[in-house]
Design a protein around this motif. Structure first.
Motif, PDB file in Angstrom:
ATOM      1  N   TYR A   1     -17.464  -1.332  -2.393  1.00 15.45           N
ATOM      2  CA  TYR A   1     -16.985  -3.110  -3.364  1.00 15.45           C
ATOM      3  C   TYR A   1     -15.620  -3.616  -3.009  1.00 15.45           C
ATOM      4  O   TYR A   1     -15.480  -4.703  -3.578  1.00 15.45           O
ATOM      5  CB  TYR A   1     -17.808  -2.508  -4.582  1.00 15.45           C
ATOM      6  CG  TYR A   1     -19.201  -2.952  -5.125  1.00 15.45           C
ATOM      7  CD1 TYR A   1     -19.567  -4.072  -5.253  1.00 15.45           C
ATOM      8  CD2 TYR A   1     -19.644  -1.901  -4.976  1.00 15.45           C
ATOM      9  CE1 TYR A   1     -20.425  -4.377  -4.920  1.00 15.45           C
ATOM     10  CE2 TYR A   1     -21.348  -1.924  -5.248  1.00 15.45           C
ATOM     11  CZ  TYR A   1     -22.063  -3.586  -5.739  1.00 15.45           C
ATOM     12  OH  TYR A   1     -23.283  -3.656  -5.530  1.00 15.45           O
ATOM     13  N   PHE A   2     -14.725  -2.751  -2.515  1.00 19.34           N
ATOM     14  CA  PHE A   2     -13.686  -2.554  -3.083  1.00 19.34           C
ATOM     15  C   PHE A   2     -13.438  -3.854  -1.925  1.00 19.34           C
ATOM     16  O   PHE A   2     -12.221  -4.276  -1.998  1.00 19.34           O
ATOM     17  CB  PHE A   2     -12.434  -1.453  -3.349  1.00 19.34           C
ATOM     18  CG  PHE A   2     -12.157  -0.896  -4.660  1.00 19.34           C
ATOM     19  CD1 PHE A   2     -11.541  -1.272  -5.271  1.00 19.34           C
ATOM     20  CD2 PHE A   2     -12.818   0.367  -4.663  1.00 19.34           C
ATOM     21  CE1 PHE A   2     -10.924  -1.225  -6.355  1.00 19.34           C
ATOM     22  CE2 PHE A   2     -12.853   0.894  -5.720  1.00 19.34           C
ATOM     23  CZ  PHE A   2     -12.117   0.512  -6.910  1.00 19.34           C
ATOM     24  N   CYS A   3     -14.068  -4.048  -1.080  1.00 20.58           N
ATOM     25  CA  CYS A   3     -13.345  -4.787   0.121  1.00 20.58           C
ATOM     26  C   CYS A   3     -13.689  -6.397  -0.288  1.00 20.58           C
ATOM     27  O   CYS A   3     -13.138  -7.455   0.867  1.00 20.58           O
ATOM     28  CB  CYS A   3     -14.497  -4.803   1.009  1.00 20.58           C
ATOM     29  SG  CYS A   3     -16.590  -5.169   0.549  1.00 20.58           S
TER      30      CYS A   3
ATOM     31  N   PHE B   1      -8.411  -0.650   0.940  1.00 18.52           N
ATOM     32  CA  PHE B   1      -8.276   0.259  -0.757  1.00 18.52           C
ATOM     33  C   PHE B   1      -9.201   1.575  -1.224  1.00 18.52           C
ATOM     34  O   PHE B   1      -9.171   2.349  -1.638  1.00 18.52           O
ATOM     35  CB  PHE B   1      -8.431  -1.120  -1.378  1.00 18.52           C
ATOM     36  CG  PHE B   1      -6.904  -1.715  -2.301  1.00 18.52           C
ATOM     37  CD1 PHE B   1      -6.030  -1.237  -2.457  1.00 18.52           C
ATOM     38  CD2 PHE B   1      -6.977  -3.102  -2.754  1.00 18.52           C
ATOM     39  CE1 PHE B   1      -4.799  -0.981  -2.680  1.00 18.52           C
ATOM     40  CE2 PHE B   1      -5.908  -2.821  -3.505  1.00 18.52           C
ATOM     41  CZ  PHE B   1      -4.414  -2.124  -3.007  1.00 18.52           C
ATOM     42  N   PRO B   2     -10.775   0.579  -0.598  1.00 21.92           N
ATOM     43  CA  PRO B   2     -11.205   1.551  -0.144  1.00 21.92           C
ATOM     44  C   PRO B   2     -11.334   3.133   0.341  1.00 21.92           C
ATOM     45  O   PRO B   2     -11.948   3.704  -0.545  1.00 21.92           O
ATOM     46  CB  PRO B   2     -12.556   1.054   0.450  1.00 21.92           C
ATOM     47  CG  PRO B   2     -12.491  -0.184   0.280  1.00 21.92           C
ATOM     48  CD  PRO B   2     -10.787  -0.538   0.746  1.00 21.92           C
TER      49      PRO B   2
ATOM     50  N   GLN C   1      -4.457 -10.188   2.138  1.00 19.24           N
ATOM     51  CA  GLN C   1      -5.474  -9.711   1.468  1.00 19.24           C
ATOM     52  C   GLN C   1      -6.059  -8.577   1.729  1.00 19.24           C
ATOM     53  O   GLN C   1      -6.977  -8.067   1.558  1.00 19.24           O
ATOM     54  CB  GLN C   1      -5.607 -10.488   0.168  1.00 19.24           C
ATOM     55  CG  GLN C   1      -5.182 -11.371  -0.228  1.00 19.24           C
ATOM     56  CD  GLN C   1      -4.770 -11.179  -1.214  1.00 19.24           C
ATOM     57  OE1 GLN C   1      -5.584 -10.201  -2.011  1.00 19.24           O
ATOM     58  NE2 GLN C   1      -3.806 -11.921  -1.979  1.00 19.24           N
ATOM     59  N   LEU C   2      -6.841  -9.407   3.192  1.00 19.52           N
ATOM     60  CA  LEU C   2      -7.607  -8.823   3.593  1.00 19.52           C
ATOM     61  C   LEU C   2      -7.500  -6.639   4.347  1.00 19.52           C
ATOM     62  O   LEU C   2      -8.201  -6.679   3.829  1.00 19.52           O
ATOM     63  CB  LEU C   2      -7.815  -8.844   5.444  1.00 19.52           C
ATOM     64  CG  LEU C   2      -8.275 -10.408   5.516  1.00 19.52           C
ATOM     65  CD1 LEU C   2      -8.224 -11.236   6.817  1.00 19.52           C
ATOM     66  CD2 LEU C   2      -9.298 -10.994   4.447  1.00 19.52           C
ATOM     67  N   GLY C   3      -5.751  -6.993   4.030  1.00 16.74           N
ATOM     68  CA  GLY C   3      -5.437  -5.596   4.478  1.00 16.74           C
ATOM     69  C   GLY C   3      -5.267  -5.125   3.624  1.00 16.74           C
ATOM     70  O   GLY C   3      -6.040  -3.897   3.646  1.00 16.74           O
TER      71      GLY C   3
ATOM     72  N   VAL D   1       0.753  -0.886  -0.219  1.00 13.23           N
ATOM     73  CA  VAL D   1       0.783  -0.084  -0.469  1.00 13.23           C
ATOM     74  C   VAL D   1       0.681   1.674   0.496  1.00 13.23           C
ATOM     75  O   VAL D   1       0.379   2.226  -0.476  1.00 13.23           O
ATOM     76  CB  VAL D   1      -0.793   0.153   0.733  1.00 13.23           C
ATOM     77  CG1 VAL D   1      -2.476   1.129   1.732  1.00 13.23           C
ATOM     78  CG2 VAL D   1      -2.009  -1.441   1.277  1.00 13.23           C
ATOM     79  N   GLY D   2       2.231   0.983   0.440  1.00 15.23           N
ATOM     80  CA  GLY D   2       3.171   2.300   0.285  1.00 15.23           C
ATOM     81  C   GLY D   2       3.285   3.170  -0.662  1.00 15.23           C
ATOM     82  O   GLY D   2       3.395   4.224  -0.221  1.00 15.23           O
TER      83      GLY D   2
END
Length: 546
Positions: free
Chosen positions: A386-388, A358-359, A351-353, A219-220
């Motif tokens: 929805y990105f979740c 992302f949303p 993937q959960l992170g 994500v960084g």
């Protein structure tokens, strides 16, 4: 041993090692074997892209991964080129460096610092303990220097040309002191956990640090480009007494003292601590080493404890969401495996992170483009929820893999006449244990942001994601839960997963279109409800038994 010939650089120090009671030849051989074995270990950052290969032909994957750290080091450049307040800018630099190096030490070098093979193999041989300890220490320091060099080579060069030679030399000295401090800090953390808990707790901590590092690194990059906005920022920063507990301030303060305008007593105290505190931490590390080595034995002893509260929870959820007894049984089985299988968690939990973060990344971009929080609240930004569901295809694909796949013989000995309850129980356990907490957390935050008006929209999104989960299950290659080795998890499903991600966009687009119709969200809700009922009946009709 040809791959570690560069260890000859230690030869000039041979006499120094021997004076300290170390058998230099034996230490070299132990170190060569350790480095050779490291070629079969894949670092956390490149695990997802690694392919199955012949271990005997693999080179050191950590060395190959160093270019990733060089790229990451670009994040430090904006702070190094600043000419504002050294305490502020270098505090951020050392804060980021300490986070990156410490998490990498815990995630990728835990097998180095917590190596119990020395006890099992070498302690029974005529090898001096001092020689074994020195080989282990050099093993750690070699990787630490390579990692630190990769993370700091770009900032060091930029600092040399932007800030001058004195800045460069001071930066280099503080980096070395920081490395010694991090080794002592990491070892103290391990000692503390092993002193009061069993080895399983430490393995769990290492696993979660690996997961956190993977999330942060992935994500960084979203924020790297934005950091360059700080270059011309003017900062007024005054040290406070409580910053003595913030270790990056120790290593930043010499820059303010020697190169900046901060001559306050606190800055001088922090500067002294960067040296004295590091030496004290290293001395404590040396004192704790014997106790640390004794406690390492806990890593090879297992003392599992049952969790009756957790069992009651999954029992109740199984009765709530599953119909037959067999389906409930495999709901509980899959629930337990998702919580206990470390390799599964390492591959799936990041993937959960991503699904959590992302949303809000996209909402942040929307906030900047639409000109304010008030404007965003009245819009349709809730569709970013929805990105979740981005994680769902990958997790469903991973459900058939396990590090303990040899236990899958139970499927052949159990009297299973129908495998549908097995797959259905596993899929429902995945939704309830992994997806539901992410969705509930984000739904609460979205309700706070957008207000109660989006409650029907949240129900629509939930129904859409449940349908999406079943469609993903139908589209992906199937296998009995936790019955195959992870080595096969790299093959096969890339195009299918890409198509499913496009399908998720179709779900979101359809939802967006229905919002323009009178009572459109309720029409779409009814349609999704019917499709869910049909899909959950059709998806489990003909399934493979092995």
């Amino acid at each position: 041993m040809g791959s570690v010939k560069w260890l000859r650089i230690l030869d000039p120090l041979r006499e120094l090692f021997e004076r300290s009671g170390v058998d230099y030849e034996m230490m070299r051989r132990i170190l060569e074997v350790k480095l050779l074995m490291d070629g079969r270990r894949v670092p956390t950052l490149i695990q997802k892209s690694s392919k199955t290969a012949d271990p005997d032909k693999q080179s050191n994957q950590f060395i190959k991964s160093l270019w990733i750290y060089v790229i990451i080091s670009v994040i430090l450049v904006p702070f190094v080129v600043m000419k504002t307040n050294y305490m502020f800018q270098m505090g951020l630099v050392f804060g980021i460096l300490m986070f990156m190096i410490t998490t990498s030490m815990i995630s990728d070098f835990s097998s180095v610092m917590l190596d119990v093979r020395d006890r099992n193999i070498l302690f029974s041989k005529p090898v001096q303990r001092r020689t074994i300890s020195m080989a282990k220490m050099l093993h750690v320091m070699i990787y630490l220097l390579l990692l630190t060099g990769s993370l700091t080579v770009v900032p060091l060069l930029v600092g040399l040309f932007r800030q001058g030679v004195l800045f460069f030399l001071l930066f280099l000295v503080e980096i070395v002191l920081m490395d010694f401090f991090i080794v002592a800090l990491t070892a103290a953390l391990y000692w503390l956990v092993l002193r009061f808990f069993d080895g399983e707790k430490l393995k769990d901590i290492i696993n979660y640090v690996q997961i956190g590092l993977t999330i942060v690194m992935t994500v960084g990059y979203q924020f790297i480009s934005r950091l360059f906005n700080f270059i011309d920022l003017k900062v007024a920063f005054r040290p406070q007494w409580w910053e003595i507990f913030i270790f990056p301030a120790w290593f930043a303060s010499p820059f303010e003292w020697l190169l900046g305008e901060g001559k306050s007593p606190l800055v001088i105290v922090f500067s002294i601590l960067s040296v004295v505190g590091t030496l004290a931490a290293w001395g404590l590390y040396s004192l704790l080493m014997p106790s640390f080595e004794r406690n390492l034995q806990k890593l090879v002893s297992h003392h599992g404890r049952g969790k009756s509260g957790g069992f009651r929870l999954q029992e109740g959820l199984g009765k709530l969401f599953c119909r037959g007894q067999l389906e409930r049984l495999f709901f509980r089985f899959s629930w337990d495996m998702m919580g206990r299988e470390r390799d599964f968690k390492l591959k799936v939990y990041p993937q959960l992170g991503f699904s959590i973060v992302f949303p809000f990344i996209f909402m942040f971009n929307m906030l900047r483009s639409e000109g304010g929080f008030a404007a965003m609240r009245t819009g349709k930004g809730f569709l970013f929820l929805y990105f979740c569901a981005l994680m769902i295809p990958s997790i469903i694909m991973m459900l058939k893999y396990s590090g303990n796949y040899k236990g899958a013989w139970i499927y052949q000995t159990a009297p299973l006449t129908d495998t549908a309850p097995v797959y259905k129980g596993a899929l429902k356990a995945m939704i309830v244990r992994l997806f539901a907490p992410v969705f509930i957390l984000q739904a609460v935050i979205f309700l706070i942001i957008f207000g109660a008006r989006i409650i029907p929209e949240l129900i629509v999104i939930l129904l859409g994601v449940l349908l999406y989960a079943v469609v993903s299950f139908m589209a992906l290659e199937k296998g009995l839960p936790f019955s195959q080795p992870f080595q096969g998890s790299q093959s096969g499903s890339g195009f299918v997963i890409f198509g499913l991600l496009v399908l998720l966009g179709v779900f979101a687009g359809a939802h967006f279109g229905f919002t323009f119709l009178p009572y459109g969200e309720y029409l779409y809700m009814l349609l999704l409800l019917v499709l869910n009922l049909l899909a959950w009946k059709l998806a489990f009709r003909e399934l493979p038994a092995s």
